[in-house]
Design a protein around this motif. Structure first.
Motif, PDB file in Angstrom:
ATOM      1  N   PRO A 180       0.777  -1.351  -0.052  1.00 48.23           N
ATOM      2  CA  PRO A 180       0.268   0.032   0.155  1.00 48.23           C
ATOM      3  C   PRO A 180       0.989   1.254   0.042  1.00 48.23           C
ATOM      4  CG  PRO A 180       0.160  -0.981   2.258  1.00 48.23           C
ATOM      5  CD  PRO A 180       0.874  -1.919   1.312  1.00 48.23           C
ATOM      6  N   ASN A 181       2.004   1.453   0.318  1.00 49.93           N
ATOM      7  CA  ASN A 181       3.095   2.337   0.324  1.00 49.93           C
ATOM      8  C   ASN A 181       3.575   2.473  -0.839  1.00 49.93           C
ATOM      9  OD1 ASN A 181       5.186   4.228   0.877  1.00 49.93           O
ATOM     10  ND2 ASN A 181       5.577   3.474   3.034  1.00 49.93           N
ATOM     11  N   ASP A 182       3.253   3.417  -1.701  1.00 43.13           N
ATOM     12  CA  ASP A 182       3.867   3.475  -3.112  1.00 43.13           C
ATOM     13  C   ASP A 182       5.389   3.963  -3.212  1.00 43.13           C
ATOM     14  OD1 ASP A 182       1.396   2.722  -4.258  1.00 43.13           O
ATOM     15  OD2 ASP A 182       0.853   4.924  -4.530  1.00 43.13           O
ATOM     16  N   SER A 183       5.804   4.413  -2.017  1.00 42.33           N
ATOM     17  CA  SER A 183       7.462   5.116  -1.859  1.00 42.33           C
ATOM     18  C   SER A 183       8.344   3.718  -1.723  1.00 42.33           C
ATOM     19  CB  SER A 183       7.506   5.937  -0.611  1.00 42.33           C
ATOM     20  OG  SER A 183       6.912   6.743  -0.860  1.00 42.33           O
ATOM     21  N   MET A 184       7.732   2.452  -1.382  1.00 41.65           N
ATOM     22  CA  MET A 184       8.532   1.414  -1.276  1.00 41.65           C
ATOM     23  C   MET A 184       9.142   0.788  -2.627  1.00 41.65           C
ATOM     24  SD  MET A 184       8.834   0.294   2.030  1.00 41.65           S
ATOM     25  CE  MET A 184       7.873   0.488   3.499  1.00 41.65           C
ATOM     26  N   GLU A 185       8.594   1.004  -3.665  1.00 41.06           N
ATOM     27  CA  GLU A 185       9.077   0.593  -4.876  1.00 41.06           C
ATOM     28  C   GLU A 185      10.587   0.808  -5.205  1.00 41.06           C
ATOM     29  OE1 GLU A 185       7.675   0.218  -9.779  1.00 41.06           O
ATOM     30  OE2 GLU A 185       6.497   1.488  -8.312  1.00 41.06           O
ATOM     31  N   PHE A 186      10.779   2.244  -5.037  1.00 38.99           N
ATOM     32  CA  PHE A 186      12.257   2.652  -5.411  1.00 38.99           C
ATOM     33  C   PHE A 186      13.249   1.587  -4.923  1.00 38.99           C
ATOM     34  CE2 PHE A 186      16.290   4.436  -4.534  1.00 38.99           C
ATOM     35  CZ  PHE A 186      16.714   4.940  -5.635  1.00 38.99           C
ATOM     36  N   PHE A 187      12.915   1.125  -3.464  1.00 38.74           N
ATOM     37  CA  PHE A 187      13.899   0.591  -2.644  1.00 38.74           C
ATOM     38  C   PHE A 187      13.782  -0.779  -2.912  1.00 38.74           C
ATOM     39  CE2 PHE A 187      13.025   4.235  -0.093  1.00 38.74           C
ATOM     40  CZ  PHE A 187      14.098   4.855  -0.005  1.00 38.74           C
ATOM     41  N   ALA A 188      12.599  -1.366  -3.267  1.00 39.83           N
ATOM     42  CA  ALA A 188      12.256  -2.917  -3.568  1.00 39.83           C
ATOM     43  C   ALA A 188      13.443  -3.119  -5.000  1.00 39.83           C
ATOM     44  CB  ALA A 188      10.813  -3.017  -4.053  1.00 39.83           C
ATOM     45  N   ARG A 189      13.214  -2.088  -5.844  1.00 38.26           N
ATOM     46  CA  ARG A 189      14.032  -2.319  -7.301  1.00 38.26           C
ATOM     47  C   ARG A 189      15.443  -2.139  -6.948  1.00 38.26           C
ATOM     48  NH1 ARG A 189      11.249  -2.928 -11.568  1.00 38.26           N
ATOM     49  NH2 ARG A 189       8.892  -2.250 -11.338  1.00 38.26           N
ATOM     50  N   GLU A 190      15.730  -1.293  -5.923  1.00 38.63           N
ATOM     51  CA  GLU A 190      17.179  -1.410  -5.663  1.00 38.63           C
ATOM     52  C   GLU A 190      17.721  -2.840  -4.990  1.00 38.63           C
ATOM     53  OE1 GLU A 190      19.600   2.149  -3.201  1.00 38.63           O
ATOM     54  OE2 GLU A 190      18.030   1.204  -2.038  1.00 38.63           O
ATOM     55  N   ASN A 191      17.162  -3.248  -4.108  1.00 41.07           N
ATOM     56  CA  ASN A 191      17.397  -4.292  -3.695  1.00 41.07           C
ATOM     57  C   ASN A 191      17.337  -5.638  -4.540  1.00 41.07           C
ATOM     58  OD1 ASN A 191      18.073  -3.731  -1.097  1.00 41.07           O
ATOM     59  ND2 ASN A 191      15.963  -3.783  -0.196  1.00 41.07           N
ATOM     60  N   ALA A 192      16.361  -5.537  -5.430  1.00 43.54           N
ATOM     61  CA  ALA A 192      16.200  -6.509  -6.345  1.00 43.54           C
ATOM     62  C   ALA A 192      17.507  -6.562  -7.286  1.00 43.54           C
ATOM     63  CB  ALA A 192      14.961  -6.362  -7.317  1.00 43.54           C
ATOM     64  N   ASN A 193      17.914  -5.435  -7.699  1.00 48.08           N
ATOM     65  CA  ASN A 193      19.001  -5.176  -8.568  1.00 48.08           C
ATOM     66  C   ASN A 193      20.210  -5.455  -7.985  1.00 48.08           C
ATOM     67  OD1 ASN A 193      18.476  -4.073 -11.385  1.00 48.08           O
ATOM     68  ND2 ASN A 193      17.216  -3.028 -10.255  1.00 48.08           N
ATOM     69  N   LYS A 194      20.563  -5.353  -6.597  1.00 53.17           N
ATOM     70  CA  LYS A 194      21.508  -5.624  -5.813  1.00 53.17           C
ATOM     71  C   LYS A 194      21.831  -7.152  -5.564  1.00 53.17           C
ATOM     72  CE  LYS A 194      22.029  -1.499  -3.033  1.00 53.17           C
ATOM     73  NZ  LYS A 194      21.611  -0.711  -1.371  1.00 53.17           N
TER      74      LYS A 194
END
Length: 376
Positions: free
Chosen positions: A228-242
């Motif tokens: 529900p928190n749209d601000s999470m997406e940036f960090f989710a993609r960051e961790n997926a790429n890491k």
């Protein structure tokens, strides 16, 4: 034993009032992070904890576990995702072999720039054709479900909360890494050999990404995160790429969709696996959320869970959890300290539930924990 819990949401609201509203994707410079000072809370009182898609109270924790984004401290040094994944494959003990850290990093700007570039690359990967070309369609929620479950949110608070999630969970993730490692190994072994659909409910900053960087991970996974928190997406993609999940040779895709556990924006029977860690504490209707998870699973699909719950081994702690839950629900975005989550999952109609209760150490109200895998 402490009888109160600091609320990360309250700290975030205080920060939002002191500054002009910013965009959901903005991140402060490392210099600004280092210059800020805590606005409240003492060093050895539990400061805050975050649950993916919610917030949970931590009592009696050292400051090293503080949600650093809310306290204005420099973010911790990031462990190498590749090193963590190698530890998973080789059964190396995280405690001694993975460089988790909680020391401010002097090269944060370089890390952020690299992560930003990687995140943009991941967006291109989603758009580009691959093994998951027939991407699962998202379902539009009814107005009734939206009004009941998907309530309006404060963007400034969500941004601060997401930053805290991304940088403040190192100690907790280290504590549960052994249990998660075992669960994810079982899950990966049961996935189809290619083209799996994996849904994470309350994906948050996607700390579970590193467990998919394994020799057991099949190619072509379509990862769908719901939060529900749209601000999470940036960090989710960051961790997926890491973690290397979106490398070209993996032929995988990642989508992060806005949604809530009680009304998942997904059609029936589309997922080979659903993951839920530190999320079911904060949903408004736990039975409904469990039913939604079962609904989107294919027959035989796996549901991996790890959640903090009401203590079964300490009567005093259980009583304190019960007494403080009403206050905690109001102050910590719906987090309940008195949930009996394993019982809810067992009552959810799954064909099989292999779950267990255990106690962590040094995490106060988050010590009592249940984890396991259910089969739809």
């Amino acid at each position: 034993r402490p009888v109160f819990a600091a609320c990360p949401r309250a700290s975030a609201r205080a920060s939002a009032r002191r500054r002009a509203p910013t965009s959901a994707m903005e991140r402060p410079s490392p210099r600004t992070l280092r210059r800020r000072r805590p606005t409240s809370a003492t060093a050895w009182v539990a400061v805050a904890a975050v649950c993916s898609g919610g917030a949970a109270a931590l009592l009696g924790l050292p400051l090293s576990f503080a949600v650093r984004g809310h306290l204005g401290l420099a973010p911790p040094r990031h462990a190498s995702a590749a090193a963590q994944a190698q530890a998973l494959d080789d059964d190396v003990d995280f405690e001694t072999s993975v460089p988790f850290g909680d020391v401010g990093c002097g090269c944060c700007r370089r890390h952020w720039l690299g992560a930003a570039a990687a995140a943009m690359a991941s967006v291109a990967l989603v758009a580009r054709a691959g093994p998951a070309d027939a991407m699962i369609g998202l379902k539009t929620l009814s107005e009734e479900d939206k009004a009941k479950y998907d309530l309006p949110r404060n963007k400034d608070v969500d941004e601060s909360f997401a930053r805290g999630m991304a940088y403040g969970m190192v100690d907790y993730e280290r504590a549960v890494s052994s249990k998660k490692r075992d669960l994810f190994k079982k899950l990966l072994q049961d996935l189809p050999k290619s083209g799996s659909v994996v849904v994470e409910v309350g994906m948050g900053s996607f700390p579970n990404a590193l467990y998919f960087n394994s020799k057991l991970t099949p190619p072509g996974i379509e990862y769908i995160g719901v939060d529900p928190n749209d601000s999470m997406e940036f960090f989710a993609r960051e961790n997926a790429n890491k973690a290397g999940l979106l490398a070209p040779d993996r032929r995988a895709t990642l989508r992060v969709a806005h949604g809530v556990a009680e009304a998942l924006p997904l059609e029936d029977g589309i997922a080979d696996a659903v993951i839920c860690t530190l999320t079911l504490c904060s949903v408004s209707d736990q039975a409904r959320a469990v039913a939604e998870i079962k609904r989107v699973l294919k027959p035989g699909g796996r549901f991996l869970f790890l959640e903090h719950v009401l203590s079964e081994t300490d009567e005093d702690l259980a009583e304190a959890q019960i007494q403080n839950t009403p206050w905690q629900v109001v102050r910590a975005d719906g987090c309940h300290l008195d949930r009996k989550t394993l019982q809810s999952i067992r009552a959810g109609g799954f064909r099989e539930v292999d779950g267990e209760y255990f106690d962590l150490k040094n995490f106060g109200y988050l010590n009592p924990t249940v984890a396991g895998i259910a089969v739809a």
